[in-house]
Design a protein around this motif. Structure first.
Motif, mmCIF file in Angstrom:
data_model
loop_
_atom_site.group_PDB
_atom_site.id
_atom_site.type_symbol
_atom_site.label_atom_id
_atom_site.label_comp_id
_atom_site.label_asym_id
_atom_site.label_seq_id
_atom_site.Cartn_x
_atom_site.Cartn_y
_atom_site.Cartn_z
ATOM 1 N N THR A 61 1.017 -1.252 -0.383
ATOM 2 C CA THR A 61 -0.359 -0.080 0.007
ATOM 3 C C THR A 61 0.627 1.261 0.129
ATOM 4 O O THR A 61 1.327 1.628 0.883
ATOM 5 C CB THR A 61 -0.541 0.224 1.448
ATOM 6 O OG1 THR A 61 -0.128 0.066 2.107
ATOM 7 C CG2 THR A 61 -1.816 -0.754 1.192
ATOM 8 N N PRO A 62 1.747 1.767 -1.085
ATOM 9 C CA PRO A 62 1.960 2.633 -1.786
ATOM 10 C C PRO A 62 1.906 4.226 -1.405
ATOM 11 O O PRO A 62 2.934 4.757 -0.903
ATOM 12 C CB PRO A 62 3.000 2.172 -2.877
ATOM 13 C CG PRO A 62 2.649 2.058 -3.346
ATOM 14 C CD PRO A 62 1.120 0.509 -2.279
ATOM 15 N N VAL A 105 7.569 7.431 -9.998
ATOM 16 C CA VAL A 105 6.507 6.185 -8.886
ATOM 17 C C VAL A 105 7.632 4.731 -9.434
ATOM 18 O O VAL A 105 7.494 4.376 -10.822
ATOM 19 C CB VAL A 105 4.696 5.931 -9.329
ATOM 20 C CG1 VAL A 105 4.536 4.717 -8.439
ATOM 21 C CG2 VAL A 105 4.406 7.049 -9.170
ATOM 22 N N ASP A 106 8.246 4.451 -8.466
ATOM 23 C CA ASP A 106 8.871 3.423 -8.709
ATOM 24 C C ASP A 106 8.043 2.288 -9.064
ATOM 25 O O ASP A 106 6.604 1.898 -8.810
ATOM 26 C CB ASP A 106 9.695 1.973 -7.261
ATOM 27 C CG ASP A 106 8.946 2.036 -6.596
ATOM 28 O OD1 ASP A 106 8.076 1.604 -7.093
ATOM 29 O OD2 ASP A 106 9.580 1.488 -5.573
ATOM 30 N N PRO A 107 8.481 1.115 -9.303
ATOM 31 C CA PRO A 107 7.359 -1.025 -10.176
ATOM 32 C C PRO A 107 6.624 -0.833 -9.116
ATOM 33 O O PRO A 107 5.885 -1.942 -9.483
ATOM 34 C CB PRO A 107 9.249 -1.291 -10.254
ATOM 35 C CG PRO A 107 10.274 -0.728 -11.618
ATOM 36 C CD PRO A 107 9.402 0.839 -10.032
ATOM 37 N N GLU A 108 7.108 -1.174 -7.881
ATOM 38 C CA GLU A 108 5.730 -1.160 -6.601
ATOM 39 C C GLU A 108 4.836 -0.429 -6.569
ATOM 40 O O GLU A 108 3.758 -0.912 -5.596
ATOM 41 C CB GLU A 108 6.418 -1.567 -5.417
ATOM 42 C CG GLU A 108 7.420 -2.805 -5.609
ATOM 43 C CD GLU A 108 7.527 -4.508 -5.573
ATOM 44 O OE1 GLU A 108 5.709 -3.825 -5.007
ATOM 45 O OE2 GLU A 108 7.901 -5.563 -5.643
ATOM 46 N N GLY A 109 4.661 1.157 -7.555
ATOM 47 C CA GLY A 109 3.847 2.153 -6.887
ATOM 48 C C GLY A 109 4.333 2.975 -5.830
ATOM 49 O O GLY A 109 3.582 3.894 -5.657
ATOM 50 N N TYR A 110 5.443 2.905 -5.134
ATOM 51 C CA TYR A 110 5.812 3.848 -4.511
ATOM 52 C C TYR A 110 6.193 5.383 -5.432
ATOM 53 O O TYR A 110 6.970 5.126 -6.356
ATOM 54 C CB TYR A 110 6.620 3.860 -3.242
ATOM 55 C CG TYR A 110 6.132 2.244 -2.597
ATOM 56 C CD1 TYR A 110 5.947 3.214 -0.872
ATOM 57 C CD2 TYR A 110 6.963 1.057 -2.697
ATOM 58 C CE1 TYR A 110 6.283 2.020 -0.187
ATOM 59 C CE2 TYR A 110 6.767 0.329 -2.048
ATOM 60 C CZ TYR A 110 5.952 0.929 -0.087
ATOM 61 O OH TYR A 110 6.542 -0.165 0.175
ATOM 62 N N GLU A 111 5.594 6.573 -4.590
ATOM 63 C CA GLU A 111 5.709 7.929 -4.920
ATOM 64 C C GLU A 111 7.743 7.933 -4.395
ATOM 65 O O GLU A 111 6.988 8.560 -2.983
ATOM 66 C CB GLU A 111 4.679 8.236 -5.457
ATOM 67 C CG GLU A 111 5.756 9.813 -5.763
ATOM 68 C CD GLU A 111 4.006 10.915 -6.311
ATOM 69 O OE1 GLU A 111 4.086 11.771 -6.956
ATOM 70 O OE2 GLU A 111 2.974 10.623 -5.739
ATOM 71 N N LEU A 112 8.636 9.140 -4.159
ATOM 72 C CA LEU A 112 9.435 9.512 -4.128
ATOM 73 C C LEU A 112 9.595 10.930 -5.347
ATOM 74 O O LEU A 112 9.183 10.733 -6.506
ATOM 75 C CB LEU A 112 10.593 8.703 -4.340
ATOM 76 C CG LEU A 112 10.856 7.008 -3.122
ATOM 77 C CD1 LEU A 112 9.520 6.181 -3.675
ATOM 78 C CD2 LEU A 112 12.198 7.011 -3.124
ATOM 79 N N GLY A 113 10.479 11.156 -4.300
ATOM 80 C CA GLY A 113 11.362 12.557 -5.297
ATOM 81 C C GLY A 113 12.789 12.709 -5.549
ATOM 82 O O GLY A 113 13.161 11.966 -4.704
#
Length: 118
Positions: A61-62, A105-113
């Protein structure tokens, strides 16, 4: 007893992922992180300054958590590496007081900056 320099500081970030090998491939390719495996369900990562881990889980649950922001001296080159590694740009490069940044958004669905002071 004097408080340590690490007292009250973020010390470790852990991300739940379905695919540890995929997470290692993405972050290794995009950001040159290194990894230490601790069995089939956990892997520690190091970015050269901070460490964290990938924990295998069946449910990811990213959305809705804190935004992790990385630093890059060359923002455009880093954006290119993120895309090449399989990330998708969720917010193109924009300016803000103090620098510029983009979100992905990484391949697992996490958003980073990723930000830069240039």
């Amino acid at each position: 007893m004097a408080p340590s320099e690490a007292d009250q500081k973020i010390d470790y970030i852990e991300m739940n992922v379905k695919d540890i090998e995929g997470a290692k491939q993405f972050y290794g390719e995009a950001f040159a992180w290194t990894f230490t495996d601790y069995g089939p369900d956990y892997c520690e990562f190091r970015d050269g300054r901070l460490s964290g881990g990938f924990a295998r889980t069946h449910t990811v649950t990213p959305k809705g958590g804190p935004l992790v922001i990385l630093f890059a001296a060359d923002l455009e080159e880093t954006l290119s590496r993120v895309e090449k590694a399989g990330g998708s740009i969720s917010r193109p490069i924009f300016s803000f007081p103090g620098g510029r940044r983009f979100h992905f958004v990484d391949p697992e669905g996490y958003e980073l900056g990723v930000w830069s002071d240039r």
